[in-house]
Every structure is written in C-alpha cells, then in structure tokens.
Write an enzyme that holds these catalytic residues in place. Structure first.
Site, PDB file in Angstrom:
ATOM      1  N   ASP A  53       0.879  -1.169   0.000  1.00 17.57           N
ATOM      2  CA  ASP A  53       0.000   0.000   0.000  1.00 17.57           C
ATOM      3  C   ASP A  53       0.913   1.214   0.000  1.00 17.57           C
ATOM      4  OD1 ASP A  53      -1.643   2.165   0.620  1.00 17.57           O
ATOM      5  OD2 ASP A  53      -2.842   1.060   2.078  1.00 17.57           O
ATOM      6  N   ASN A  80       3.017   2.800 -10.571  1.00 18.60           N
ATOM      7  CA  ASN A  80       1.760   2.816 -11.308  1.00 18.60           C
ATOM      8  C   ASN A  80       0.548   3.095 -10.426  1.00 18.60           C
ATOM      9  OD1 ASN A  80      -0.246   1.931 -13.495  1.00 18.60           O
ATOM     10  ND2 ASN A  80      -0.561   0.364 -11.921  1.00 18.60           N
ATOM     11  N   LYS A 113      12.116   5.985  -2.947  1.00 17.07           N
ATOM     12  CA  LYS A 113      13.154   6.054  -1.907  1.00 17.07           C
ATOM     13  C   LYS A 113      13.528   4.674  -1.395  1.00 17.07           C
ATOM     14  CE  LYS A 113      13.119   8.775   1.549  1.00 17.07           C
ATOM     15  NZ  LYS A 113      12.621   9.471   2.767  1.00 17.07           N
ATOM     16  N   SER A 131       2.512   8.956 -15.414  1.00 14.68           N
ATOM     17  CA  SER A 131       1.863  10.255 -15.334  1.00 14.68           C
ATOM     18  C   SER A 131       0.538  10.147 -16.074  1.00 14.68           C
ATOM     19  CB  SER A 131       2.774  11.336 -15.924  1.00 14.68           C
ATOM     20  OG  SER A 131       2.148  12.596 -15.908  1.00 14.68           O
ATOM     21  N   TYR A 145      -6.441  15.963  -9.003  1.00 14.36           N
ATOM     22  CA  TYR A 145      -5.790  14.959  -9.848  1.00 14.36           C
ATOM     23  C   TYR A 145      -4.685  15.576 -10.692  1.00 14.36           C
ATOM     24  CZ  TYR A 145      -5.037  11.471 -13.483  1.00 14.36           C
ATOM     25  OH  TYR A 145      -4.451  10.574 -14.347  1.00 14.36           O
ATOM     26  N   LYS A 149      -0.534  14.931 -10.905  1.00 18.83           N
ATOM     27  CA  LYS A 149       0.170  14.481 -12.110  1.00 18.83           C
ATOM     28  C   LYS A 149       1.171  15.520 -12.612  1.00 18.83           C
ATOM     29  CE  LYS A 149      -1.450  10.363 -12.351  1.00 18.83           C
ATOM     30  NZ  LYS A 149      -0.540   9.216 -12.060  1.00 18.83           N
TER      31      LYS A 149
END
Length: 270
Positions: A53, A80, A113, A131, A145, A149
């Site tokens: 998650d 993704n 990271k 993106s 949103y 992006k």
C-alpha cells in the site's frame, strides 16, 4: 534474468504490464493492496505477488525487501498505483485532499526512496513513473488529480538529473484515455449538493469526458510503451501512450494557453 517491481498490479495498466514482462522472461514483483486480487498472477512462473500500500511506509519497505529476497535484485520500478479525484475543490475534505496527494505523489516518492539504495549499490536501474496526459493538460474539476500528475512530471524530470550520474534512469509514461476501472474504484468524484454554482461545470465535464473517452486504448497499449521506455537506450524522458495522447499533447505544445484552453471550453459547450 531481470526483475521489475510494479505497484498497483491487481488490474488495468499494472496487471497488463506484469503479464507483458512475465511473457518476455522477466521476474515480476506484482504488488497491490490486497494480494488476493492477484491470485491469477501468482499462478504464473517467475511472478511474486505481495502486499504494498503506497500510503503505508512499512508495507513499502517490506515489499521491496521481500522482492529482493525472492529474486536477488530489482532492475526496474514501475510506479503505477494511483487514482483520480475530480470535483469542486470546495467539496473535498482535507482528508480526501491529502489522500489524493498521499497516493499519487507521496506514495510514489516513498516507493522510489525504498528502491533507490538497492539501485544505487548496483549502479543501475530504471524508474518508470506513470503520469498522464493530465500531467500536461488540465480538465474541469480536476484540481487535485492534475495537481498530482503535474507534480509527478516535475519530480521525475528533476530526478532524471539527480540519478543519471549513478547509472539510474528515469522515464515518464503519459497515457491518454485507457480502458481501465479509472471511472470506477479508481475514481473519486466529489460534489456537494449545496454547491449548485458548480453544476454547469460538472455537466460540461461529463460532456467533455464522454467525447475524450469515446475510443480509449487498451491497457496493453500502455504496457507496450512501458516496455519501450524500459528498453530505451538513449536519454529520452517522456513516452506517450495512446493515439489521443499523441494528438492532445502535440496540440498543447503547439498552442498558447488562451488557444488551447479556449478549445477545451468549446468541447465542453458543444
């Protein structure tokens, strides 16, 4: 044998990419919030399904460690996982605003990271960030949103400079309208009935999306572009996915703000 770690692999673009890379002989670490949703992927050779998650730092760290323990290395990270929040800004609680950015931006950064020390030690690796055309173009009621992006576009471009000297490449994939569940469980629409001032804009957004989504690309189209981005040997940063992405992004690049926004408004009204 190379290994890719994919977030949000239970459906849509993530699942199509897992199948694409597995069929080409890669090891695949297919991560998702509920691993039970990936039972069909888990049945395939060289696929490891595990929980991740992106809003849970502990789960990210555990999934990365588990993937490395299973396959020995991670060559590619595909960020993704994400969803779209649309609606009037006034209709969103602070909690829902934070959730959008925590998932689409902070989660992407935390997953990156977690993988970077491994890639840095290997002096190799590729990070692919999903993106959207919505990272270059905005549509009505998409404040949250598109904000996320646009952030993905900027942080990816900056990371490109930061990581290239270490042998780590960064790629951005910009899909257009895709046949996924983006309009279902991956879509968070907010509209308070008391905010009637935004009603006409919401109706216009519906008309616009109806036109834009009339011929969406299959998730496999994006998976093929991701494959291309991973195997690109040059310095190319951005990769478009879908015929509509090509047209819209070319138009946005060619036109000034007034002209392009005016055309979007025309589409909303017609």
């Amino acid at each position: 044998m190379k290994t890719i770690l994919i977030t949000g692999a239970s459906s849509g673009i993530g699942k199509a990419t897992a199948l694409r890379f597995q069929s080409d002989g890669w090891n695949v670490i297919a991560t998702m919030r509920d691993p039970a949703a990936g039972s069909d992927l888990a049945a395939l050779d060289n696929v490891h399904v595990t929980r991740l998650d992106v809003t849970d730092t502990g789960a990210i760290t555990a999934a990365v460690a588990e993937g490395i323990a299973r396959f020995g290395r991670i060559d590619v990270l595909l960020n993704n996982a994400g969803y779209g929040a649309y609606g009037a800004l006034e209709a969103f609680s602070t909690e829902r605003i934070r959730r959008q950015f925590d998932t689409n931006v902070i989660g992407l950064l935390e997953t990156t990271k977690a993988v970077l020390p491994h890639m840095r030690a290997n002096r190799s690796g590729t990070i692919v960030n999903i993106s959207s055309i919505g990272g270059q173009i905005t549509f009505p009621l998409g404040t949250l949103y598109h904000g996320t992006k646009f952030a993905v576009e900027g942080l990816s471009e900056a990371l490109h400079y930061e990581l290239e000297p270490l042998g780590i490449r960064v790629r951005i994939v910009e899909p257009g309208m895709i046949k996924t569940d983006f309009g279902g469980r991956s879509f968070d629409f907010a509209m308070d009935e008391t905010l009637s001032d935004y009603g006409q804009t919401a109706e216009a957004m519906g008309r616009l999306f109806g036109k834009l989504a009339s011929d969406p690309s299959a998730p496999e189209v994006v998976a093929d572009v991701i494959w291309q981005a991973v195997n690109e040997t040059g310095d190319r940063l951005r990769f478009r996915a879908g015929a509509d992405a090509e047209v819209l992004l070319d138009d946005r690049k060619a036109e000034d703000d007034e002209s392009f926004i005016g055309r979007i408004k025309d589409l909303m009204g017609s």
